[in-house]
Design an enzyme around this catalytic site. Structure first.
Site, PDB file in Angstrom:
ATOM      1  N   LYS A   1       0.831  -1.201   0.000  1.00  0.00           N
ATOM      2  CA  LYS A   1       0.000   0.000   0.000  1.00  0.00           C
ATOM      3  C   LYS A   1       0.877   1.267   0.000  1.00  0.00           C
ATOM      4  O   LYS A   1       2.090   1.186   0.245  1.00  0.00           O
ATOM      5  CB  LYS A   1      -0.928  -0.035   1.224  1.00  0.00           C
ATOM      6  CG  LYS A   1      -1.931  -1.212   1.215  1.00  0.00           C
ATOM      7  CD  LYS A   1      -2.849  -1.141   2.430  1.00  0.00           C
ATOM      8  CE  LYS A   1      -3.869  -2.260   2.432  1.00  0.00           C
ATOM      9  NZ  LYS A   1      -4.830  -2.144   3.561  1.00  0.00           N
TER      10      LYS A   1
ATOM     11  N   GLU B   1      -9.314 -10.245  -7.974  1.00  0.00           N
ATOM     12  CA  GLU B   1      -8.390  -9.128  -7.762  1.00  0.00           C
ATOM     13  C   GLU B   1      -7.228  -9.146  -8.759  1.00  0.00           C
ATOM     14  O   GLU B   1      -6.796  -8.093  -9.245  1.00  0.00           O
ATOM     15  CB  GLU B   1      -7.855  -9.174  -6.328  1.00  0.00           C
ATOM     16  CG  GLU B   1      -8.957  -8.903  -5.300  1.00  0.00           C
ATOM     17  CD  GLU B   1      -8.529  -9.157  -3.861  1.00  0.00           C
ATOM     18  OE1 GLU B   1      -7.356  -9.533  -3.631  1.00  0.00           O
ATOM     19  OE2 GLU B   1      -9.378  -8.984  -2.955  1.00  0.00           O
TER      20      GLU B   1
ATOM     21  N   TYR C   1     -12.412  -2.935  -3.469  1.00  0.00           N
ATOM     22  CA  TYR C   1     -12.944  -2.913  -2.107  1.00  0.00           C
ATOM     23  C   TYR C   1     -14.480  -2.896  -2.087  1.00  0.00           C
ATOM     24  O   TYR C   1     -15.074  -2.373  -1.133  1.00  0.00           O
ATOM     25  CB  TYR C   1     -12.393  -1.703  -1.351  1.00  0.00           C
ATOM     26  CG  TYR C   1     -10.974  -1.881  -0.845  1.00  0.00           C
ATOM     27  CD1 TYR C   1     -10.620  -2.996  -0.060  1.00  0.00           C
ATOM     28  CD2 TYR C   1      -9.990  -0.938  -1.120  1.00  0.00           C
ATOM     29  CE1 TYR C   1      -9.319  -3.148   0.418  1.00  0.00           C
ATOM     30  CE2 TYR C   1      -8.685  -1.088  -0.632  1.00  0.00           C
ATOM     31  CZ  TYR C   1      -8.362  -2.200   0.137  1.00  0.00           C
ATOM     32  OH  TYR C   1      -7.078  -2.343   0.626  1.00  0.00           O
TER      33      TYR C   1
ATOM     34  N   HIS D   1      -1.903  -5.495   1.407  1.00  0.00           N
ATOM     35  CA  HIS D   1      -3.158  -6.206   1.157  1.00  0.00           C
ATOM     36  C   HIS D   1      -2.805  -7.609   0.687  1.00  0.00           C
ATOM     37  O   HIS D   1      -1.831  -7.795  -0.044  1.00  0.00           O
ATOM     38  CB  HIS D   1      -3.959  -5.508   0.048  1.00  0.00           C
ATOM     39  CG  HIS D   1      -5.079  -6.362  -0.485  1.00  0.00           C
ATOM     40  ND1 HIS D   1      -6.301  -6.436   0.132  1.00  0.00           N
ATOM     41  CD2 HIS D   1      -5.127  -7.232  -1.540  1.00  0.00           C
ATOM     42  CE1 HIS D   1      -7.067  -7.299  -0.524  1.00  0.00           C
ATOM     43  NE2 HIS D   1      -6.383  -7.791  -1.543  1.00  0.00           N
TER      44      HIS D   1
ATOM     45  N   ASN E   1      -1.833  -0.197   7.116  1.00  0.00           N
ATOM     46  CA  ASN E   1      -1.253  -1.470   7.542  1.00  0.00           C
ATOM     47  C   ASN E   1      -0.391  -2.141   6.481  1.00  0.00           C
ATOM     48  O   ASN E   1      -0.257  -3.355   6.449  1.00  0.00           O
ATOM     49  CB  ASN E   1      -2.368  -2.395   8.038  1.00  0.00           C
ATOM     50  CG  ASN E   1      -3.454  -2.561   6.981  1.00  0.00           C
ATOM     51  OD1 ASN E   1      -3.306  -2.097   5.850  1.00  0.00           O
ATOM     52  ND2 ASN E   1      -4.528  -3.236   7.338  1.00  0.00           N
TER      53      ASN E   1
HETATM   54  P1  GDP Z   1      -7.577  -6.982   5.397  1.00  0.00           P
HETATM   55  O1  GDP Z   1      -8.166  -8.045   4.515  1.00  0.00           O
HETATM   56  O2  GDP Z   1      -6.795  -7.533   6.560  1.00  0.00           O
HETATM   57  O3  GDP Z   1      -6.762  -5.963   4.640  1.00  0.00           O
HETATM   58  O4  GDP Z   1      -8.786  -6.194   6.061  1.00  0.00           O
HETATM   59  P2  GDP Z   1     -10.247  -5.828   5.494  1.00  0.00           P
HETATM   60  O5  GDP Z   1     -10.479  -6.447   4.145  1.00  0.00           O
HETATM   61  O6  GDP Z   1     -11.220  -6.130   6.565  1.00  0.00           O
HETATM   62  O7  GDP Z   1     -10.210  -4.251   5.343  1.00  0.00           O
HETATM   63  C1  GDP Z   1      -9.579  -3.610   4.252  1.00  0.00           C
HETATM   64  C2  GDP Z   1      -8.720  -2.485   4.779  1.00  0.00           C
HETATM   65  O8  GDP Z   1      -9.540  -1.462   5.363  1.00  0.00           O
HETATM   66  C3  GDP Z   1      -7.767  -2.894   5.899  1.00  0.00           C
HETATM   67  O9  GDP Z   1      -6.585  -3.478   5.438  1.00  0.00           O
HETATM   68  C4  GDP Z   1      -7.536  -1.565   6.610  1.00  0.00           C
HETATM   69  O10 GDP Z   1      -6.615  -0.758   5.872  1.00  0.00           O
HETATM   70  C5  GDP Z   1      -8.916  -0.917   6.529  1.00  0.00           C
HETATM   71  N1  GDP Z   1      -9.767  -1.264   7.683  1.00  0.00           N
HETATM   72  C6  GDP Z   1     -10.426  -2.438   7.862  1.00  0.00           C
HETATM   73  N2  GDP Z   1     -11.147  -2.451   8.985  1.00  0.00           N
HETATM   74  C7  GDP Z   1     -10.957  -1.233   9.564  1.00  0.00           C
HETATM   75  C8  GDP Z   1     -11.472  -0.634  10.756  1.00  0.00           C
HETATM   76  O11 GDP Z   1     -12.241  -1.231  11.515  1.00  0.00           O
HETATM   77  N3  GDP Z   1     -11.064   0.624  11.034  1.00  0.00           N
HETATM   78  C9  GDP Z   1     -10.224   1.292  10.227  1.00  0.00           C
HETATM   79  N4  GDP Z   1      -9.877   2.521  10.581  1.00  0.00           N
HETATM   80  N5  GDP Z   1      -9.722   0.770   9.077  1.00  0.00           N
HETATM   81  C10 GDP Z   1     -10.080  -0.483   8.733  1.00  0.00           C
HETATM   82 MG    MG Z   2      -9.560  -7.879   2.986  1.00  0.00          MG
END
Ligand code: GDP
Ligand code: MG
Length: 149
Positions: free
Chosen positions: A20, A141, A60, A130, A127
């Site tokens: 990212k 994707e 997303y 991805h 973080n």
């Molecule tokens: P991943 O698959 O571990 O990347 O997580 P997700 O698919 O659930 O979410 C996509 C991205 O959105 C994450 O990598 C974070 O950058 C962001 N994100 C997800 N959940 C949260 C949340 O509860 N709070 C915040 N601030 N950001 C989030």
């Molecule tokens: Mg995810």
């Protein structure tokens, strides 16, 4: 030889990894790719690119409507992204395991997010990486980020 190639293509998975904008900006692309390769995964495709709102809306789609969706898209547009197709046996869960928990503060030491990330008190979790979460997500994707592949 064709039988061997067929057997391999059935077992070798592919996943989409994104470094990212925070990872690229902080100069961590090499360290992240090093960990992927050190685990024994192969890099099948690598491209540095700027995302677009359309690409991110598709990527997303599952998060549309959530409170972090708009900040997430803004963050992903804030700089170049290193898109990678990594392959190897079990690479889909394997890379998720290397990445660690979504929340970089909670992510375990030894993981990319645990070792290199922390909560910066921002509206979206920055973080670093991805990784696709299932074979269906990986296929979808990879087609989005590498249309020619
Ligand atoms: P991943 O698959 O571990 O990347 O997580 P997700 O698919 O659930 O979410 C996509 C991205 O959105 C994450 O990598 C974070 O950058 C962001 N994100 C997800 N959940 C949260 C949340 O509860 N709070 C915040 N601030 N950001 C989030
Ligand atoms: Mg995810």
């Amino acid at each position: 030889a064709p039988a061997v190639a067929d057997a391999l293509s059935e077992t070798i998975e592919r996943t989409l990894v994104l470094v990212k904008p925070d990872g690229v900006r902080r100069g961590l692309s090499g360290e992240i790719l090093r960990r992927v390769e050190a685990k024994g995964y192969t890099l099948a495709a690598v491209q540095l690119l700027d995302a677009t709102p359309e690409l991110l809306a598709a990527h997303y789609a599952e998060h549309e409507g959530k409170p972090f969706f708009a900040p997430l898209v803004d963050f992903m547009l804030s700089g170049p992204i290193l898109a990678v197709v990594a392959e190897g046996q079990g690479v889909i869960p394997g890379f998720r395991s290397l990445a660690g928990a979504t929340d970089p503060t909670a992510a375990a030491p030894g993981t990319i997010r645990g070792d290199l990330g922390r909560d910066w008190g921002l509206k979206v979790q920055q973080n670093l990486v991805h990784g696709s979460d299932s074979p269906e997500s990986a296929a979808r994707e990879i087609a989005l980020w590498f249309p020619g592949l």
